[in-house]
Design an enzyme around this catalytic site. Structure first.
Site, PDB file in Angstrom:
ATOM      1  N   LYS A   1      30.995  32.481  10.155  1.00 36.90           N
ATOM      2  CA  LYS A   1      30.177  31.278  10.348  1.00 36.90           C
ATOM      3  C   LYS A   1      30.140  30.443   9.053  1.00 36.90           C
ATOM      4  CE  LYS A   1      27.318  33.428  13.965  1.00 36.90           C
ATOM      5  NZ  LYS A   1      25.930  33.678  14.438  1.00 36.90           N
TER       6      LYS A   1
ATOM      7  N   TYR B   1      28.304  28.041  22.599  1.00 34.93           N
ATOM      8  CA  TYR B   1      27.043  28.776  22.756  1.00 34.93           C
ATOM      9  C   TYR B   1      26.279  28.368  24.017  1.00 34.93           C
ATOM     10  CZ  TYR B   1      26.938  31.364  18.298  1.00 34.93           C
ATOM     11  OH  TYR B   1      27.170  32.259  17.269  1.00 34.93           O
TER      12      TYR B   1
ATOM     13  N   ASN C   1      23.638  34.184  10.011  1.00 36.10           N
ATOM     14  CA  ASN C   1      23.928  35.620   9.902  1.00 36.10           C
ATOM     15  C   ASN C   1      25.430  35.923   9.783  1.00 36.10           C
ATOM     16  OD1 ASN C   1      24.595  35.070  12.517  1.00 36.10           O
ATOM     17  ND2 ASN C   1      23.122  36.470  13.441  1.00 36.10           N
TER      18      ASN C   1
ATOM     19  N   HIS D   1      30.011  36.141  13.952  1.00 29.94           N
ATOM     20  CA  HIS D   1      29.815  36.249  15.402  1.00 29.94           C
ATOM     21  C   HIS D   1      30.786  37.285  15.933  1.00 29.94           C
ATOM     22  CE1 HIS D   1      29.576  35.235  19.659  1.00 29.94           C
ATOM     23  NE2 HIS D   1      30.896  35.377  19.664  1.00 29.94           N
TER      24      HIS D   1
ATOM     25  N   GLU E   1      35.354  33.488  25.275  1.00 30.87           N
ATOM     26  CA  GLU E   1      35.338  32.992  23.893  1.00 30.87           C
ATOM     27  C   GLU E   1      36.746  32.870  23.295  1.00 30.87           C
ATOM     28  OE1 GLU E   1      30.909  34.849  22.976  1.00 30.87           O
ATOM     29  OE2 GLU E   1      32.643  35.633  21.890  1.00 30.87           O
TER      30      GLU E   1
HETATM   31  P1  ADP Z   1      24.453  37.998  18.306  1.00 35.48           P
HETATM   32  O1  ADP Z   1      25.189  36.957  17.472  1.00 35.48           O
HETATM   33  O2  ADP Z   1      24.074  39.208  17.499  1.00 35.48           O
HETATM   34  O3  ADP Z   1      25.197  38.359  19.577  1.00 35.48           O
HETATM   35  P2  ADP Z   1      22.660  36.416  19.993  1.00 35.48           P
HETATM   36  O4  ADP Z   1      23.792  36.320  20.953  1.00 35.48           O
HETATM   37  O5  ADP Z   1      21.348  36.902  20.506  1.00 35.48           O
HETATM   38  O6  ADP Z   1      23.044  37.350  18.739  1.00 35.48           O
HETATM   39  O7  ADP Z   1      22.397  35.002  19.312  1.00 35.48           O
HETATM   40  C1  ADP Z   1      23.471  34.173  18.957  1.00 35.48           C
HETATM   41  C2  ADP Z   1      23.209  33.605  17.578  1.00 35.48           C
HETATM   42  O8  ADP Z   1      22.068  32.759  17.636  1.00 35.48           O
HETATM   43  C3  ADP Z   1      22.863  34.630  16.504  1.00 35.48           C
HETATM   44  O9  ADP Z   1      23.981  35.263  15.935  1.00 35.48           O
HETATM   45  C4  ADP Z   1      22.126  33.770  15.501  1.00 35.48           C
HETATM   46  O10 ADP Z   1      23.026  32.972  14.715  1.00 35.48           O
HETATM   47  C5  ADP Z   1      21.335  32.843  16.415  1.00 35.48           C
HETATM   48  N1  ADP Z   1      19.991  33.377  16.716  1.00 35.48           N
HETATM   49  C6  ADP Z   1      19.680  34.442  17.500  1.00 35.48           C
HETATM   50  N2  ADP Z   1      18.354  34.636  17.573  1.00 35.48           N
HETATM   51  C7  ADP Z   1      17.806  33.655  16.816  1.00 35.48           C
HETATM   52  C8  ADP Z   1      16.457  33.291  16.468  1.00 35.48           C
HETATM   53  N3  ADP Z   1      15.412  33.984  16.929  1.00 35.48           N
HETATM   54  N4  ADP Z   1      16.277  32.227  15.654  1.00 35.48           N
HETATM   55  C9  ADP Z   1      17.331  31.505  15.184  1.00 35.48           C
HETATM   56  N5  ADP Z   1      18.616  31.790  15.480  1.00 35.48           N
HETATM   57  C10 ADP Z   1      18.855  32.846  16.272  1.00 35.48           C
HETATM   58 MG    MG Z   2      25.673  37.139  21.199  1.00 36.86          MG
END
Ligand code: ADP
Ligand code: MG
Length: 138
Positions: free
Chosen positions: A9, A49, A112, A115, A126
């Protein structure tokens, strides 16, 4: 053999840890089947997304994902989807295991660093969203 989509990212690119992240995948037995660096538009990030369109963080997540370049990769190997998720660590870096990418590099739950697809169905969507057949070089 399984394939999964990985993204470094914008925060990962900004932190200059592309090489360190790719090394972790390679050291854990995942190979790179395709790779490119792009700067997503807001619309492209929204389309990627789309499953999160009703979440409160959708707007800020897609702003973040389009603020700078990302590295898109197709990783392949045995259990690549689960293995990648294990190497990445939990979504929230505060809950991520020591030694995971998110524990070591992430700023917060949104920024974070990486992805990874979460199922064979999401991996197929994807990978197809970003790569065509000619770009999958193995
Ligand atoms: P992952 O990437 O671990 O699969 P998710 O699919 O739940 O997680 O969420 C997609 C992305 O959205 C996350 O990687 C993160 O960048 C963002 N995200 C998830 N939860 C939150 C939150 N509570 N607040 C802000 N951003 C979030
Ligand atoms: Mg996810």
């Amino acid at each position: 053999m399984e394939r999964t989509l990985s993204i470094i990212k914008p925060d990962g690119v900004e932190k200059n840890v592309i090489g360190e992240i790719i090394a972790r995948f390679e050291k854990n037995g995942l190979g790179i089947a395709a790779l490119k660096m792009v700067h997503l538009s807001k619309k492209e990030a929204e389309g990627f997304y789309i499953v999160h369109k009703d979440r409160p963080f959708y707007g800020s997540l897609t702003d973040f994902m389009s603020r700078g370049p990302v590295v898109l990769m197709v990783l392949e190997g045995e259990n690549a989807i689960a293995k990648n998720r294990e190497i990445m660590g939990a979504t929230n870096p505060e809950q991520a295991e020591p030694g995971t990418i998110r524990k070591d590099f992430a700023t917060n739950i949104e920024e974070n660093t990486v992805h990874g697809s979460d199922s064979p169905e999401s991996a197929a969507f994807e990978i197809g969203y970003f790569f065509n057949a000619f770009e999958l070089v193995r």
